[in-house]
Design a protein around this motif. Structure first.
Motif, PDB file in Angstrom:
ATOM      1  N   LYS A 281       0.834  -1.208   0.000  1.00 14.78           N
ATOM      2  CA  LYS A 281       0.000   0.000   0.000  1.00 14.78           C
ATOM      3  C   LYS A 281       0.870   1.260   0.000  1.00 14.78           C
ATOM      4  O   LYS A 281       0.547   2.255  -0.645  1.00 14.78           O
ATOM      5  CB  LYS A 281      -0.932   0.008   1.210  1.00 14.78           C
ATOM      6  N   LYS A 282       1.995   1.196   0.704  1.00 12.69           N
ATOM      7  CA  LYS A 282       2.908   2.337   0.741  1.00 12.69           C
ATOM      8  C   LYS A 282       3.480   2.611  -0.658  1.00 12.69           C
ATOM      9  O   LYS A 282       3.655   3.772  -1.047  1.00 12.69           O
ATOM     10  CB  LYS A 282       4.039   2.073   1.734  1.00 12.69           C
ATOM     11  N   ILE A 283       3.756   1.553  -1.407  1.00 12.41           N
ATOM     12  CA  ILE A 283       4.256   1.704  -2.779  1.00 12.41           C
ATOM     13  C   ILE A 283       3.200   2.397  -3.639  1.00 12.41           C
ATOM     14  O   ILE A 283       3.497   3.312  -4.413  1.00 12.41           O
ATOM     15  CB  ILE A 283       4.615   0.332  -3.384  1.00 12.41           C
ATOM     16  N   LEU A 284       1.947   1.979  -3.488  1.00  7.96           N
ATOM     17  CA  LEU A 284       0.858   2.595  -4.250  1.00  7.96           C
ATOM     18  C   LEU A 284       0.707   4.075  -3.918  1.00  7.96           C
ATOM     19  O   LEU A 284       0.470   4.908  -4.806  1.00  7.96           O
ATOM     20  CB  LEU A 284      -0.456   1.867  -3.970  1.00  7.96           C
ATOM     21  N   ASP A 285       0.863   4.411  -2.651  1.00  2.85           N
ATOM     22  CA  ASP A 285       0.737   5.807  -2.229  1.00  2.85           C
ATOM     23  C   ASP A 285       1.908   6.649  -2.717  1.00  2.85           C
ATOM     24  O   ASP A 285       1.740   7.810  -3.109  1.00  2.85           O
ATOM     25  CB  ASP A 285       0.652   5.893  -0.697  1.00  2.85           C
ATOM     26  N   GLU A 286       3.089   6.060  -2.714  1.00  3.40           N
ATOM     27  CA  GLU A 286       4.300   6.816  -3.069  1.00  3.40           C
ATOM     28  C   GLU A 286       4.439   7.011  -4.573  1.00  3.40           C
ATOM     29  O   GLU A 286       4.938   8.042  -5.032  1.00  3.40           O
ATOM     30  CB  GLU A 286       5.531   6.094  -2.523  1.00  3.40           C
ATOM     31  N   TYR A 287       3.991   6.029  -5.354  1.00  2.00           N
ATOM     32  CA  TYR A 287       4.153   6.083  -6.813  1.00  2.00           C
ATOM     33  C   TYR A 287       2.771   6.176  -7.460  1.00  2.00           C
ATOM     34  O   TYR A 287       2.170   5.162  -7.836  1.00  2.00           O
ATOM     35  CB  TYR A 287       4.912   4.853  -7.320  1.00  2.00           C
ATOM     36  N   SER A 288       2.296   7.397  -7.622  1.00  2.00           N
ATOM     37  CA  SER A 288       0.977   7.608  -8.211  1.00  2.00           C
ATOM     38  C   SER A 288       0.948   7.247  -9.692  1.00  2.00           C
ATOM     39  O   SER A 288      -0.129   7.088 -10.277  1.00  2.00           O
ATOM     40  CB  SER A 288       0.545   9.067  -8.031  1.00  2.00           C
TER      41      SER A 288
ATOM     42  N   ASP B 223      -6.573   3.226 -12.424  1.00  2.00           N
ATOM     43  CA  ASP B 223      -7.496   4.073 -11.653  1.00  2.00           C
ATOM     44  C   ASP B 223      -7.449   3.733 -10.167  1.00  2.00           C
ATOM     45  O   ASP B 223      -8.489   3.651  -9.504  1.00  2.00           O
ATOM     46  CB  ASP B 223      -8.926   3.932 -12.187  1.00  2.00           C
ATOM     47  N   ARG B 224      -6.234   3.511  -9.693  1.00  2.77           N
ATOM     48  CA  ARG B 224      -5.977   3.240  -8.274  1.00  2.77           C
ATOM     49  C   ARG B 224      -6.506   1.886  -7.819  1.00  2.77           C
ATOM     50  O   ARG B 224      -6.475   1.573  -6.623  1.00  2.77           O
ATOM     51  CB  ARG B 224      -6.560   4.341  -7.376  1.00  2.77           C
ATOM     52  N   ARG B 225      -6.990   1.071  -8.733  1.00  2.00           N
ATOM     53  CA  ARG B 225      -7.400  -0.283  -8.387  1.00  2.00           C
ATOM     54  C   ARG B 225      -6.350  -1.269  -8.880  1.00  2.00           C
ATOM     55  O   ARG B 225      -5.677  -1.024  -9.898  1.00  2.00           O
ATOM     56  CB  ARG B 225      -8.771  -0.629  -8.993  1.00  2.00           C
ATOM     57  N   THR B 226      -6.215  -2.381  -8.165  1.00  2.00           N
ATOM     58  CA  THR B 226      -5.174  -3.355  -8.475  1.00  2.00           C
ATOM     59  C   THR B 226      -5.792  -4.681  -8.902  1.00  2.00           C
ATOM     60  O   THR B 226      -6.755  -5.164  -8.302  1.00  2.00           O
ATOM     61  CB  THR B 226      -4.275  -3.581  -7.248  1.00  2.00           C
TER      62      THR B 226
END
Length: 251
Positions: free
Chosen positions: A47-54, A93-96
């Motif tokens: 989750k931190k990776i997703l937040d850091e790399y938009s 779109d922020r979904r994985t």
């Protein structure tokens, strides 16, 4: 800049980063695309990776996170769900979304390598999958998609599986495809190999080793010594990477 990456731990050597960095250069995308290594000791750090790399577009996943990653994704492809492992993630779109391209890589390379050496998926041909770990499940899915019956071989066989000692001449008369999904023979313990009677192999057999380091494993050497044909898993690695790229680009 479009960001891609590899999730795993440890990542002392990364095939994926070198492969895709070179691919970006060849496609003239090195100014707009980058590939990073994400060493995660705990999959909840994703989750931190997703937040850091938009600008994250996708990731490959390697050991030890191929199974654990499934719990933190928004959706998992039915095939990956059936295999029980994800090695490719698409971020949109922020979904994985989780996929498994290992089975595609193995399937496509196996067919290619067998054709190179004069083999085909003739009627009546069946397979032995040596090992019952995570990699064996992707191999089983590939055989299902090809319509090839298979049997697992294990040191501690469950119902419907064989022990290594039960791989007799009679079994090998119909099971002419053998796939090593165990780490036996991988560098640096290169002298190891699955415990079958290699003298029972012959020209009718094709032996595929998922290992690619060393390029010629003891399993392959002993199979060829008995007259069988053999291949390593380097082509599978390339094929699964290309399948990941197709998912990320929609091609």
């Amino acid at each position: 800049m479009a960001t891609f990456g590899l999730i795993g731990y440890p990542l002392s050597h990364s095939f994926s980063r070198g492969y895709f960095t070179e691919k970006f250069q060849q496609l003239g995308l090195d100014d707009t695309h980058k590939y990073l290594n994400f060493e995660l000791t705990n999959i909840n750090q994703f989750k931190k990776i997703l937040d850091e790399y938009s600008d994250l577009v996708g990731c490959n996943v390697t050991i030890p996170h191929k199974r654990a990653i499934m719990a933190v994704l928004d959706e998992v492809d039915p095939v990956a769900e059936r295999i029980g492992a994800v090695n490719t993630i698409l971020v949109r779109d922020r979904r994985t979304y989780g996929y498994n391209t290992d089975y595609l890589g193995f399937r496509d390379d196996l067919v290619h390598r067998m054709a190179e050496q004069g083999f085909s998926f003739a009627r009546g041909r069946a397979a032995l999958i040596l090992g019952t770990g995570g990699a064996s499940l992707a191999v089983a899915e590939a055989f299902r998609s090809l319509g090839v019956p298979y049997t697992f071989v294990s040191r501690k066989p469950a119902v419907g599986q064989l022990s290594y000692g039960a791989v007799t001449a009679e079994v090998l008369a119909t099971h002419t495809l053998l796939v090593n999904t165990t780490p036996l023979g991988m560098y640096p313990r290169v002298d190891a190999a699955p415990d079958i009677n290699y003298e029972l192999l012959g020209p009718a057999h094709f032996c595929y080793d998922l290992i690619y380091n060393p390029a010629e494993t003891t399993f392959m050497q002993r199979a060829r010594g008995a007259g069988a044909q053999a291949a390593n898993g380097l082509g599978m690695l390339h094929q699964q990477a290309e399948a990941s790229w197709a998912i990320w680009t929609g091609e």
